[in-house]
Design a protein around this motif. Structure first.
Motif, PDB file in Angstrom:
ATOM      1  N   THR A   3      36.596  42.574  38.570  1.00  0.00           N
ATOM      2  CA  THR A   3      36.005  42.466  39.375  1.00  0.00           C
ATOM      3  C   THR A   3      36.784  42.847  40.771  1.00  0.00           C
ATOM      4  O   THR A   3      37.473  41.517  40.570  1.00  0.00           O
ATOM      5  CB  THR A   3      35.128  41.399  38.974  1.00  0.00           C
ATOM      6  OG1 THR A   3      34.314  41.462  37.774  1.00  0.00           O
ATOM      7  CG2 THR A   3      33.867  41.455  39.993  1.00  0.00           C
ATOM      8  N   LEU A   5      36.241  43.121  44.728  1.00  0.00           N
ATOM      9  CA  LEU A   5      35.821  42.871  45.842  1.00  0.00           C
ATOM     10  C   LEU A   5      36.578  43.795  47.077  1.00  0.00           C
ATOM     11  O   LEU A   5      38.161  43.539  47.425  1.00  0.00           O
ATOM     12  CB  LEU A   5      35.434  41.820  46.770  1.00  0.00           C
ATOM     13  CG  LEU A   5      34.801  41.094  48.157  1.00  0.00           C
ATOM     14  CD1 LEU A   5      33.326  41.446  47.767  1.00  0.00           C
ATOM     15  CD2 LEU A   5      34.946  39.802  48.274  1.00  0.00           C
ATOM     16  N   HIS A  32      32.470  44.985  43.822  1.00  0.00           N
ATOM     17  CA  HIS A  32      30.958  45.033  44.764  1.00  0.00           C
ATOM     18  C   HIS A  32      31.651  44.888  46.329  1.00  0.00           C
ATOM     19  O   HIS A  32      32.650  44.691  46.729  1.00  0.00           O
ATOM     20  CB  HIS A  32      31.253  42.597  44.810  1.00  0.00           C
ATOM     21  CG  HIS A  32      31.314  42.437  43.606  1.00  0.00           C
ATOM     22  ND1 HIS A  32      29.131  42.275  43.404  1.00  0.00           N
ATOM     23  CD2 HIS A  32      31.662  41.857  42.104  1.00  0.00           C
ATOM     24  CE1 HIS A  32      29.274  41.710  41.480  1.00  0.00           C
ATOM     25  NE2 HIS A  32      30.180  41.776  41.215  1.00  0.00           N
ATOM     26  N   VAL A  90      35.845  37.657  41.667  1.00  0.00           N
ATOM     27  CA  VAL A  90      36.327  38.257  41.507  1.00  0.00           C
ATOM     28  C   VAL A  90      38.361  38.103  41.451  1.00  0.00           C
ATOM     29  O   VAL A  90      38.618  36.911  41.283  1.00  0.00           O
ATOM     30  CB  VAL A  90      36.391  39.150  42.441  1.00  0.00           C
ATOM     31  CG1 VAL A  90      34.544  39.556  43.161  1.00  0.00           C
ATOM     32  CG2 VAL A  90      36.922  38.358  43.803  1.00  0.00           C
TER      33      VAL A  90
END
Length: 133
Positions: A3, A5, A32, A90
């Motif tokens: 994940t 950012l 994200h 993240v």
């Protein structure tokens, strides 16, 4: 799968960050993307920020989960990015680095990328942004 950012402030930055991420996107589960507007009640700034976020959805939305977040709650971008990094847990933060700023401008206005780098416990990737003509 990871994940990430990403922080963006305008469409040109978004396109450059997408170019960087293209080679890595297959290892990303969720992306994200944050656009932070301090006191963002200006309709034009909100629309421009949304356009910057849409670049990521348009480019990667058919391959991975892209979650966009536009913050207009009055925080500075550094606070919003640090909060999002913790909230979304993240693995890495990706930011554009403006290379044309003078030392005086950095001293007076600060640097979001520098502040995030110094205050986070997560790896930060700085993607050089081309100079504007």
């Amino acid at each position: 799968m990871t994940t990430l950012l990403v922080g963006t402030d305008q469409e040109a930055t978004s396109h450059r960050l997408c170019d960087y991420l293209e080679d890595r996107i297959e290892t990303v589960e969720t992306l994200h993307v944050v656009n932070s507007l301090k006191g963002g009640n200006d309709d034009a700034k909100v629309a421009a920020g949304q356009a910057a976020l849409d670049v990521f959805t348009d480019r990667f939305g058919d391959r991975i989960a892209v979650e966009t977040h536009q913050y207009t709650r009055g925080n500075d971008a550094t606070a919003d990015l640090l909060t999002a990094a913790r909230e979304f847990d993240v693995a890495e933060v990706v930011l554009g680095i403006d290379q044309k700023r003078t030392q005086v401008n950095k001293l007076i206005f600060g640097s979001v990328a520098q502040a995030v780098l110094l205050q986070t416990d997560r790896p930060v990737v700085g993607v050089p942004l081309p100079p504007e003509d």
